[in-house]
Write a protein that holds these residues in place. Structure first.
Motif, PDB file in Angstrom:
ATOM      1  N   ARG A 187      26.735  46.344   4.206  1.00 21.51           N
ATOM      2  CA  ARG A 187      26.996  44.954   4.576  1.00 21.51           C
ATOM      3  C   ARG A 187      26.160  44.557   5.789  1.00 21.51           C
ATOM      4  NH1 ARG A 187      32.149  45.312   5.778  1.00 21.51           N
ATOM      5  NH2 ARG A 187      32.714  45.250   3.571  1.00 21.51           N
ATOM      6  N   TYR A 188      26.037  45.474   6.733  1.00 25.04           N
ATOM      7  CA  TYR A 188      25.214  45.144   7.905  1.00 25.04           C
ATOM      8  C   TYR A 188      23.753  44.960   7.507  1.00 25.04           C
ATOM      9  CZ  TYR A 188      22.813  45.027  12.280  1.00 25.04           C
ATOM     10  OH  TYR A 188      22.003  44.615  13.297  1.00 25.04           O
ATOM     11  N   LEU A 189      23.265  45.814   6.608  1.00 23.47           N
ATOM     12  CA  LEU A 189      21.887  45.675   6.136  1.00 23.47           C
ATOM     13  C   LEU A 189      21.654  44.283   5.567  1.00 23.47           C
ATOM     14  CD1 LEU A 189      19.085  46.722   5.266  1.00 23.47           C
ATOM     15  CD2 LEU A 189      20.178  47.621   3.197  1.00 23.47           C
ATOM     16  N   LEU A 190      22.586  43.801   4.762  1.00 23.52           N
ATOM     17  CA  LEU A 190      22.424  42.488   4.136  1.00 23.52           C
ATOM     18  C   LEU A 190      22.616  41.350   5.134  1.00 23.52           C
ATOM     19  CD1 LEU A 190      24.185  42.916   0.674  1.00 23.52           C
ATOM     20  CD2 LEU A 190      21.850  43.475   1.359  1.00 23.52           C
ATOM     21  N   GLN A 191      23.215  41.642   6.268  1.00 20.10           N
ATOM     22  CA  GLN A 191      23.434  40.613   7.276  1.00 20.10           C
ATOM     23  C   GLN A 191      22.321  40.550   8.314  1.00 20.10           C
ATOM     24  OE1 GLN A 191      27.329  41.623   8.793  1.00 20.10           O
ATOM     25  NE2 GLN A 191      28.407  40.551   7.151  1.00 20.10           N
ATOM     26  N   LEU A 192      21.345  41.459   8.229  1.00 21.21           N
ATOM     27  CA  LEU A 192      20.208  41.406   9.149  1.00 21.21           C
ATOM     28  C   LEU A 192      19.554  40.036   9.058  1.00 21.21           C
ATOM     29  CD1 LEU A 192      18.264  44.789   8.787  1.00 21.21           C
ATOM     30  CD2 LEU A 192      19.349  43.892  10.852  1.00 21.21           C
ATOM     31  N   GLY A 193      19.185  39.485  10.198  1.00 24.09           N
ATOM     32  CA  GLY A 193      18.564  38.169  10.201  1.00 24.09           C
ATOM     33  C   GLY A 193      17.194  38.173   9.551  1.00 24.09           C
ATOM     34  N   GLY A 194      16.821  37.039   8.987  1.00 24.31           N
ATOM     35  CA  GLY A 194      15.532  36.930   8.324  1.00 24.31           C
ATOM     36  C   GLY A 194      14.350  37.209   9.221  1.00 24.31           C
ATOM     37  N   GLU A 195      14.530  37.045  10.537  1.00 24.85           N
ATOM     38  CA  GLU A 195      13.418  37.263  11.459  1.00 24.85           C
ATOM     39  C   GLU A 195      12.926  38.704  11.438  1.00 24.85           C
ATOM     40  OE1 GLU A 195      17.223  37.834  13.910  1.00 24.85           O
ATOM     41  OE2 GLU A 195      16.490  36.454  12.345  1.00 24.85           O
ATOM     42  N   HIS A 196      13.789  39.646  11.073  1.00 25.23           N
ATOM     43  CA  HIS A 196      13.364  41.048  11.003  1.00 25.23           C
ATOM     44  C   HIS A 196      12.420  41.299   9.827  1.00 25.23           C
ATOM     45  CE1 HIS A 196      16.144  42.146  14.162  1.00 25.23           C
ATOM     46  NE2 HIS A 196      17.134  41.548  13.509  1.00 25.23           N
ATOM     47  N   PHE A 197      12.419  40.396   8.873  1.00 27.46           N
ATOM     48  CA  PHE A 197      11.560  40.507   7.691  1.00 27.46           C
ATOM     49  C   PHE A 197      10.405  39.499   7.732  1.00 27.46           C
ATOM     50  CE2 PHE A 197      15.920  41.640   6.746  1.00 27.46           C
ATOM     51  CZ  PHE A 197      15.826  42.842   6.053  1.00 27.46           C
ATOM     52  N   GLY A 198      10.378  38.685   8.763  1.00 24.81           N
ATOM     53  CA  GLY A 198       9.385  37.621   8.815  1.00 24.81           C
ATOM     54  C   GLY A 198       9.664  36.522   7.820  1.00 24.81           C
ATOM     55  N   ARG A 199      10.956  36.363   7.474  1.00 22.84           N
ATOM     56  CA  ARG A 199      11.360  35.384   6.474  1.00 22.84           C
ATOM     57  C   ARG A 199      12.449  34.477   7.064  1.00 22.84           C
ATOM     58  NH1 ARG A 199       7.531  35.377   3.356  1.00 22.84           N
ATOM     59  NH2 ARG A 199       8.768  34.396   1.690  1.00 22.84           N
ATOM     60  N   LYS A 200      12.725  33.384   6.385  1.00 19.36           N
ATOM     61  CA  LYS A 200      13.797  32.500   6.834  1.00 19.36           C
ATOM     62  C   LYS A 200      15.167  33.129   6.624  1.00 19.36           C
ATOM     63  CE  LYS A 200      11.363  28.113   6.171  1.00 19.36           C
ATOM     64  NZ  LYS A 200      11.368  26.798   5.468  1.00 19.36           N
ATOM     65  N   ARG A 201      15.268  33.982   5.599  1.00 16.61           N
ATOM     66  CA  ARG A 201      16.533  34.659   5.314  1.00 16.61           C
ATOM     67  C   ARG A 201      16.241  36.095   4.879  1.00 16.61           C
ATOM     68  NH1 ARG A 201      17.649  35.090  -0.011  1.00 16.61           N
ATOM     69  NH2 ARG A 201      19.899  35.171   0.401  1.00 16.61           N
ATOM     70  N   ASN A 202      17.277  36.897   4.869  1.00 24.98           N
ATOM     71  CA  ASN A 202      17.152  38.302   4.495  1.00 24.98           C
ATOM     72  C   ASN A 202      16.829  38.413   3.002  1.00 24.98           C
ATOM     73  OD1 ASN A 202      17.727  40.993   3.689  1.00 24.98           O
ATOM     74  ND2 ASN A 202      19.226  41.241   5.322  1.00 24.98           N
ATOM     75  N   PRO A 203      15.647  38.947   2.616  1.00 22.41           N
ATOM     76  CA  PRO A 203      15.280  39.012   1.195  1.00 22.41           C
ATOM     77  C   PRO A 203      16.070  40.050   0.400  1.00 22.41           C
ATOM     78  CG  PRO A 203      13.627  40.115   2.527  1.00 22.41           C
ATOM     79  CD  PRO A 203      14.582  39.456   3.491  1.00 22.41           C
ATOM     80  N   LEU A 204      16.795  40.919   1.089  1.00 20.25           N
ATOM     81  CA  LEU A 204      17.596  41.933   0.389  1.00 20.25           C
ATOM     82  C   LEU A 204      18.967  41.409  -0.019  1.00 20.25           C
ATOM     83  CD1 LEU A 204      16.878  45.053   2.655  1.00 20.25           C
ATOM     84  CD2 LEU A 204      15.479  44.096   0.814  1.00 20.25           C
ATOM     85  N   ASP A 205      19.370  40.297   0.571  1.00 18.96           N
ATOM     86  CA  ASP A 205      20.688  39.716   0.290  1.00 18.96           C
ATOM     87  C   ASP A 205      20.568  38.780  -0.907  1.00 18.96           C
ATOM     88  OD1 ASP A 205      23.280  38.859   0.380  1.00 18.96           O
ATOM     89  OD2 ASP A 205      23.031  37.580   2.141  1.00 18.96           O
ATOM     90  N   VAL A 206      20.766  39.338  -2.079  1.00 18.91           N
ATOM     91  CA  VAL A 206      20.534  38.620  -3.337  1.00 18.91           C
ATOM     92  C   VAL A 206      21.836  38.554  -4.137  1.00 18.91           C
ATOM     93  CG1 VAL A 206      19.320  38.712  -5.554  1.00 18.91           C
ATOM     94  CG2 VAL A 206      18.109  39.290  -3.443  1.00 18.91           C
ATOM     95  N   LYS A 207      22.098  37.396  -4.712  1.00 15.52           N
ATOM     96  CA  LYS A 207      23.220  37.241  -5.636  1.00 15.52           C
ATOM     97  C   LYS A 207      22.694  37.450  -7.060  1.00 15.52           C
ATOM     98  CE  LYS A 207      25.696  36.047  -2.121  1.00 15.52           C
ATOM     99  NZ  LYS A 207      26.497  37.094  -1.437  1.00 15.52           N
ATOM    100  N   PHE A 208      23.085  38.534  -7.672  1.00 11.15           N
ATOM    101  CA  PHE A 208      22.530  38.900  -8.972  1.00 11.15           C
ATOM    102  C   PHE A 208      23.258  38.204 -10.118  1.00 11.15           C
ATOM    103  CE2 PHE A 208      21.096  42.462  -6.400  1.00 11.15           C
ATOM    104  CZ  PHE A 208      19.819  42.690  -6.886  1.00 11.15           C
TER     105      PHE A 208
END
Length: 264
Positions: A187-208
């Motif tokens: 859950r913490y991984l998916l809550q990482l802010g997008g800034e850590h990825f250089g993105r507006k949002r976390n690209p790993l937090d996906v609704k499948f």
């Protein structure tokens, strides 16, 4: 690093004790943060998968990077430990595995650090922030630059693999308390802010979205987070059954073809 911990990395995350026979190329992670070296990797890897353009090789390579992500998450959740998963400590080898090109991750230093019991969450949070923001992000952006694509395409490539690994971790948790730890870490991984990825949002937090298994309608399969671009290789593979680009009619046609092939 304990033998058990490294066995997990070998079995699930593409780590190797030593370079594999049939080597095609080898780069350090540090080298691949330079776009010219990333371009060299893509040019060497692309022909092995019959990639029609560099972006196809970038997408395939991005999927392999899921091994690094799952290695760190598994080590934290199952061993309460971390190892130096950093650019100056990892070599990435491409080698021939049968008719395919595979990747193996080689560690220079296998020393581990055990989580400080009194501050586990702070330790985990700092570790994941550093891994994604300081170490993996430059590699992803370098590969994207070499392929001439947006980094979001490379970030999306390992997402499905990471979430399937999480499913397996939940199933293999030792007990309910450990399962809760696995859930909280993910859950913490998916809550990482997008800034850590250089993105507006976390690209790993996906609704499948899900589709039925053609051979077992009671089982559901995830649609991939993104197209793997297999249809743009010379393999004749076409679109995957779980490709998000397929329409309902195209997926039904794919299903019939799969069932026919299974029955022949």
């Amino acid at each position: 690093m304990s033998a058990e911990m490294f066995e997990d990395l070998e079995k699930h995350c593409f780590f190797k004790r030593e370079p594999q026979p049939g080597e095609l190329f080898r780069f350090t992670w540090e080298e691949l943060t330079r776009p010219e070296k990333a371009a060299e990797l893509l040019s060497l890897y692309g022909p092995g998968i019959k990639a029609q353009e560099p972006d196809v090789a970038a997408a395939y390579f991005g999927s392999w990077l899921g091994g690094l992500c799952t290695a760190l998450q598994h080590s934290v959740s199952f061993h309460n430990a971390s190892f130096r998963l950093e650019p100056d400590n990892v070599t990435i080898q491409g080698y021939r595995n049968g008719s395919h090109t595979a990747f193996g991750f080689l560690l220079e230093d296998r020393e581990t650090v055990t989580v400080p019991a009194a501050s586990r969450e702070a330790w985990r949070d700092s570790l994941l922030q550093s891994f994604y923001g300081l170490h993996l992000r430059p590699l992803v952006e370098s590969v994207a630059s070499a392929a001439g694509v947006d980094p979001g395409m490379v970030w999306s490539a390992p997402v499905t693999r990471i979430h399937y690994a999480y499913d397996h971790w939940l199933e293999s948790a030792r007990d309910s308390e450990h399962r809760q730890t696995v859930e909280e870490d993910f859950r913490y991984l998916l809550q990482l802010g997008g800034e850590h990825f250089g993105r507006k949002r976390n690209p790993l937090d996906v609704k499948f979205r899900y589709v039925e298994n053609p051979k077992d309608p009671g089982e559901k399969w995830r649609l991939k987070a993104s197209c793997c671009l297999a249809y743009r290789t010379g393999s004749g593979h076409g679109y995957c059954y779980t490709c998000p680009r397929l329409t309902a009619a195209e997926r039904e046609e794919k299903k019939r073809a799969m069932l026919a092939a299974a029955g022949s």
